[in-house]
Design a protein around this motif. Structure first.
Motif, PDB file in Angstrom:
ATOM      1  N   ALA A 203       0.816  -1.208   0.000  1.00 42.66           N
ATOM      2  CA  ALA A 203       0.000   0.000   0.000  1.00 42.66           C
ATOM      3  C   ALA A 203       0.851   1.260   0.000  1.00 42.66           C
ATOM      4  CB  ALA A 203      -0.933  -0.001   1.205  1.00 42.66           C
ATOM      5  N   ASP A 204       2.078   1.168   0.510  1.00 41.07           N
ATOM      6  CA  ASP A 204       2.979   2.320   0.593  1.00 41.07           C
ATOM      7  C   ASP A 204       4.252   2.000  -0.155  1.00 41.07           C
ATOM      8  OD1 ASP A 204       1.220   3.817   2.328  1.00 41.07           O
ATOM      9  OD2 ASP A 204       1.873   2.506   3.967  1.00 41.07           O
ATOM     10  N   ALA A 205       4.503   2.751  -1.215  1.00 41.20           N
ATOM     11  CA  ALA A 205       5.696   2.526  -2.019  1.00 41.20           C
ATOM     12  C   ALA A 205       6.906   3.199  -1.384  1.00 41.20           C
ATOM     13  CB  ALA A 205       5.489   3.065  -3.433  1.00 41.20           C
ATOM     14  N   PRO A 206       8.091   2.618  -1.489  1.00 38.35           N
ATOM     15  CA  PRO A 206       9.307   3.267  -0.980  1.00 38.35           C
ATOM     16  C   PRO A 206       9.708   4.453  -1.852  1.00 38.35           C
ATOM     17  CG  PRO A 206       9.849   1.243  -2.120  1.00 38.35           C
ATOM     18  CD  PRO A 206       8.354   1.303  -2.066  1.00 38.35           C
ATOM     19  N   ASP A 207      10.708   5.173  -1.408  1.00 38.12           N
ATOM     20  CA  ASP A 207      11.170   6.341  -2.162  1.00 38.12           C
ATOM     21  C   ASP A 207      11.601   5.930  -3.570  1.00 38.12           C
ATOM     22  OD1 ASP A 207      10.702   7.853   0.052  1.00 38.12           O
ATOM     23  OD2 ASP A 207      12.788   7.811   0.781  1.00 38.12           O
ATOM     24  N   GLY A 208      11.240   6.746  -4.556  1.00 38.91           N
ATOM     25  CA  GLY A 208      11.581   6.480  -5.941  1.00 38.91           C
ATOM     26  C   GLY A 208      10.505   5.739  -6.706  1.00 38.91           C
ATOM     27  N   LEU A 209       9.468   5.272  -6.020  1.00 40.93           N
ATOM     28  CA  LEU A 209       8.376   4.543  -6.663  1.00 40.93           C
ATOM     29  C   LEU A 209       7.049   5.188  -6.317  1.00 40.93           C
ATOM     30  CD1 LEU A 209       9.479   0.823  -6.042  1.00 40.93           C
ATOM     31  CD2 LEU A 209       9.735   2.154  -8.151  1.00 40.93           C
ATOM     32  N   VAL A 210       6.025   4.848  -7.098  1.00 39.33           N
ATOM     33  CA  VAL A 210       4.671   5.358  -6.902  1.00 39.33           C
ATOM     34  C   VAL A 210       3.799   4.230  -6.374  1.00 39.33           C
ATOM     35  CG1 VAL A 210       2.665   6.397  -8.057  1.00 39.33           C
ATOM     36  CG2 VAL A 210       4.986   7.009  -8.771  1.00 39.33           C
ATOM     37  N   ASP A 211       2.855   4.589  -5.495  1.00 40.45           N
ATOM     38  CA  ASP A 211       1.930   3.576  -4.966  1.00 40.45           C
ATOM     39  C   ASP A 211       1.188   2.892  -6.121  1.00 40.45           C
ATOM     40  OD1 ASP A 211       2.718   4.329  -2.467  1.00 40.45           O
ATOM     41  OD2 ASP A 211       0.930   5.536  -2.045  1.00 40.45           O
ATOM     42  N   ILE A 212       1.094   1.597  -6.024  1.00 39.07           N
ATOM     43  CA  ILE A 212       0.390   0.827  -7.053  1.00 39.07           C
ATOM     44  C   ILE A 212      -1.109   0.929  -6.816  1.00 39.07           C
ATOM     45  CG2 ILE A 212       0.018  -1.488  -8.015  1.00 39.07           C
ATOM     46  CD1 ILE A 212       2.896  -2.149  -7.276  1.00 39.07           C
ATOM     47  N   ASP A 213      -1.824   1.193  -7.884  1.00 34.46           N
ATOM     48  CA  ASP A 213      -3.287   1.274  -7.801  1.00 34.46           C
ATOM     49  C   ASP A 213      -3.847  -0.131  -7.597  1.00 34.46           C
ATOM     50  OD1 ASP A 213      -5.897   2.063  -7.892  1.00 34.46           O
ATOM     51  OD2 ASP A 213      -5.990   2.229 -10.067  1.00 34.46           O
ATOM     52  N   SER A 214      -4.394  -0.378  -6.407  1.00 38.27           N
ATOM     53  CA  SER A 214      -4.947  -1.699  -6.073  1.00 38.27           C
ATOM     54  C   SER A 214      -6.362  -1.511  -5.563  1.00 38.27           C
ATOM     55  CB  SER A 214      -4.076  -2.400  -5.025  1.00 38.27           C
ATOM     56  OG  SER A 214      -4.585  -3.685  -4.721  1.00 38.27           O
ATOM     57  N   PRO A 215      -7.347  -1.439  -6.463  1.00 38.63           N
ATOM     58  CA  PRO A 215      -8.728  -1.160  -6.043  1.00 38.63           C
ATOM     59  C   PRO A 215      -9.351  -2.335  -5.297  1.00 38.63           C
ATOM     60  CG  PRO A 215      -8.664  -1.708  -8.369  1.00 38.63           C
ATOM     61  CD  PRO A 215      -7.231  -1.654  -7.906  1.00 38.63           C
ATOM     62  N   VAL A 216     -10.485  -2.038  -4.694  1.00 36.54           N
ATOM     63  CA  VAL A 216     -11.243  -3.083  -3.997  1.00 36.54           C
ATOM     64  C   VAL A 216     -11.677  -4.133  -5.011  1.00 36.54           C
ATOM     65  CG1 VAL A 216     -13.300  -3.554  -2.613  1.00 36.54           C
ATOM     66  CG2 VAL A 216     -12.038  -1.405  -2.299  1.00 36.54           C
ATOM     67  N   PRO A 217     -11.530  -5.416  -4.693  1.00 39.83           N
ATOM     68  CA  PRO A 217     -11.918  -6.465  -5.655  1.00 39.83           C
ATOM     69  C   PRO A 217     -13.379  -6.348  -6.053  1.00 39.83           C
ATOM     70  CG  PRO A 217     -10.676  -7.402  -3.824  1.00 39.83           C
ATOM     71  CD  PRO A 217     -10.963  -5.983  -3.453  1.00 39.83           C
ATOM     72  N   ASP A 218     -13.630  -6.518  -7.328  1.00 39.21           N
ATOM     73  CA  ASP A 218     -14.985  -6.454  -7.867  1.00 39.21           C
ATOM     74  C   ASP A 218     -15.558  -7.861  -7.855  1.00 39.21           C
ATOM     75  OD1 ASP A 218     -17.336  -5.844  -9.061  1.00 39.21           O
ATOM     76  OD2 ASP A 218     -16.498  -5.441 -11.051  1.00 39.21           O
ATOM     77  N   ASP A 219     -16.486  -8.106  -6.921  1.00 36.63           N
ATOM     78  CA  ASP A 219     -17.101  -9.430  -6.805  1.00 36.63           C
ATOM     79  C   ASP A 219     -18.389  -9.544  -7.597  1.00 36.63           C
ATOM     80  OD1 ASP A 219     -15.105 -10.366  -5.126  1.00 36.63           O
ATOM     81  OD2 ASP A 219     -16.120  -9.629  -3.319  1.00 36.63           O
ATOM     82  N   GLU A 220     -18.684  -8.555  -8.445  1.00 39.62           N
ATOM     83  CA  GLU A 220     -19.922  -8.601  -9.222  1.00 39.62           C
ATOM     84  C   GLU A 220     -19.840  -9.716 -10.261  1.00 39.62           C
ATOM     85  OE1 GLU A 220     -22.613  -5.757 -12.148  1.00 39.62           O
ATOM     86  OE2 GLU A 220     -20.821  -4.983 -11.163  1.00 39.62           O
ATOM     87  N   VAL A 221     -20.831 -10.523 -10.277  1.00 42.51           N
ATOM     88  CA  VAL A 221     -20.876 -11.630 -11.230  1.00 42.51           C
ATOM     89  C   VAL A 221     -22.232 -11.625 -11.927  1.00 42.51           C
ATOM     90  CG1 VAL A 221     -19.257 -13.086  -9.967  1.00 42.51           C
ATOM     91  CG2 VAL A 221     -21.694 -13.221  -9.431  1.00 42.51           C
ATOM     92  N   SER A 222     -22.335 -12.365 -12.998  1.00 39.21           N
ATOM     93  CA  SER A 222     -23.577 -12.485 -13.755  1.00 39.21           C
ATOM     94  C   SER A 222     -23.999 -13.938 -13.809  1.00 39.21           C
ATOM     95  CB  SER A 222     -23.396 -11.933 -15.178  1.00 39.21           C
ATOM     96  OG  SER A 222     -22.364 -12.643 -15.838  1.00 39.21           O
ATOM     97  N   LEU A 223     -25.217 -14.145 -14.278  1.00 39.07           N
ATOM     98  CA  LEU A 223     -25.712 -15.509 -14.407  1.00 39.07           C
ATOM     99  C   LEU A 223     -24.838 -16.306 -15.368  1.00 39.07           C
ATOM    100  CD1 LEU A 223     -29.575 -14.987 -14.653  1.00 39.07           C
ATOM    101  CD2 LEU A 223     -28.336 -16.017 -12.754  1.00 39.07           C
ATOM    102  N   ASN A 224     -24.675 -17.570 -15.056  1.00 41.86           N
ATOM    103  CA  ASN A 224     -23.933 -18.455 -15.951  1.00 41.86           C
ATOM    104  C   ASN A 224     -24.891 -18.947 -17.025  1.00 41.86           C
ATOM    105  OD1 ASN A 224     -22.553 -20.622 -17.177  1.00 41.86           O
ATOM    106  ND2 ASN A 224     -21.336 -20.945 -15.338  1.00 41.86           N
ATOM    107  N   TRP A 225     -24.846 -18.307 -18.189  1.00 38.74           N
ATOM    108  CA  TRP A 225     -25.791 -18.630 -19.255  1.00 38.74           C
ATOM    109  C   TRP A 225     -25.546 -20.009 -19.831  1.00 38.74           C
ATOM    110  CZ3 TRP A 225     -30.063 -16.054 -19.638  1.00 38.74           C
ATOM    111  CH2 TRP A 225     -30.110 -14.734 -19.182  1.00 38.74           C
ATOM    112  N   LEU A 226     -24.341 -20.533 -19.698  1.00 43.58           N
ATOM    113  CA  LEU A 226     -24.084 -21.880 -20.191  1.00 43.58           C
ATOM    114  C   LEU A 226     -24.881 -22.901 -19.388  1.00 43.58           C
ATOM    115  CD1 LEU A 226     -22.518 -23.657 -22.159  1.00 43.58           C
ATOM    116  CD2 LEU A 226     -20.660 -23.758 -20.484  1.00 43.58           C
ATOM    117  N   ASN A 227     -24.924 -22.740 -18.063  1.00 41.23           N
ATOM    118  CA  ASN A 227     -25.733 -23.637 -17.237  1.00 41.23           C
ATOM    119  C   ASN A 227     -27.219 -23.493 -17.550  1.00 41.23           C
ATOM    120  OD1 ASN A 227     -23.194 -23.068 -15.151  1.00 41.23           O
ATOM    121  ND2 ASN A 227     -24.010 -25.131 -15.037  1.00 41.23           N
ATOM    122  N   ILE A 228     -27.674 -22.272 -17.797  1.00 37.09           N
ATOM    123  CA  ILE A 228     -29.080 -22.069 -18.146  1.00 37.09           C
ATOM    124  C   ILE A 228     -29.399 -22.745 -19.478  1.00 37.09           C
ATOM    125  CG2 ILE A 228     -30.780 -20.324 -18.771  1.00 37.09           C
ATOM    126  CD1 ILE A 228     -29.538 -18.467 -16.746  1.00 37.09           C
TER     127      ILE A 228
END
Length: 282
Positions: free
Chosen positions: A186-211
């Motif tokens: 979450a905290d980059a050392p000197d000479g580097l920039v913090d890496i963008d690490s967003p909250v995981p997206d748990d959004e899912v959709s229906l499994n149309w193959l099973n349907i």
């Protein structure tokens, strides 16, 4: 036709068709339920910081309930085992990651993405600077599953995937055990920039193959009953054809018998000369 359908053999065939249809319907229900289960979103608290040693064990795969959690630990950066990854996006901009080999206070090793750099020179300088980090320092970041190994020309010396399996092959320092995932600091050392690490997206959709599979099983169930109906109808139509043939033969035989009776009852002088026998003509 329904009189024929009430015969014992066709009743038994109907029971068999219904049993097959019920099995197909159960399979369709199972496929449909699988599509719903896979579409269920589990609300996880990923932003509460947990101790790495409390949520995951070394030498174990990264399960879905662990991936994306914010973790903290204390560790030591191993000198000389830092790697620069190319083509890493940070806020949509391509750049470089610096991956370090960190020994956690429990003795296990973990790969840590220290930070992002815009140029390769900056990343190389930061990687060289991480050699001086030898003390036990605190780390905090997001624990993620290992990426797939690189498929490109890795012989050229460039790396572009955060694959734990590939990284440990480059570590020069021996290690006893390693965590299956890697940590984005979450905290980059000197000479580097913090890496963008967003909250995981748990959004899912229906499994149309099973349907789609569920719909197929429903069609099969209907077809099993339709097949029984078609077989009964075919048997009934064959009976009708046989009855019509028998009726035609009986009518032809009756007509022949009636014609013979008419000839015998007609006086000889009124009979058709063409129908007389040769002996009568002589």
């Amino acid at each position: 036709m329904w009189r024929l359908a009430r015969q014992p053999r066709w009743i038994a065939a109907l029971v068999l068709a219904l049993a097959i249809a019920a099995a197909f319907a159960a399979l369709g229900q199972w496929q449909f339920s699988r599509s719903i289960v896979e579409a269920t979103v589990v609300d996880r608290d990923t932003e509460t910081v947990r101790q790495l040693t409390d949520v995951v064990e070394p030498q174990t795969p990264v399960m879905a309930d662990v991936a994306g959690l914010m973790v903290s630990f204390e560790g030591t950066v191993v000198p000389g085992d830092s790697t620069v990854l190319t083509g890493r996006l940070n806020g949509g901009e391509a750049g470089y990651w610096v991956m370090a080999h960190v020994v956690v206070d429990n003795g296990a090793s973990v790969a840590v993405a220290l930070g992002w750099a815009e140029t390769e020179e900056q990343a190389e300088a930061a990687a060289a600077g991480s050699v001086g980090i030898a003390a036990l320092v605190p780390f905090q970041g997001r624990y993620l599953a290992s990426e797939a190994p690189q498929e490109g020309d890795f012989e050229s010396g460039e790396r572009n995937t955060a694959s734990v399996a590939a990284l440990i092959n480059e570590w020069s320092t021996p290690f006893e055990s390693v965590y299956g995932g890697y940590v984005v600091s979450a905290d980059a050392p000197d000479g580097l920039v913090d890496i963008d690490s967003p909250v995981p997206d748990d959004e899912v959709s229906l499994n149309w193959l099973n349907i789609f599979y569920a719909a197929e099983w429903a069609v099969f169930a209907v077809f099993a009953i339709f097949l029984w109906y078609r077989l009964v109808r075919d048997a009934w139509e064959r009976e009708q054809e046989f009855a019509a043939e028998d009726a035609a033969e009986a009518a032809a035989q009756d007509a022949a018998e009636s014609a013979a009776v008419d000839r015998e009852s007609t006086p000889p002088e009124n009979r058709d000369p063409s129908a007389r026998t040769p002996s009568a003509k002589r």
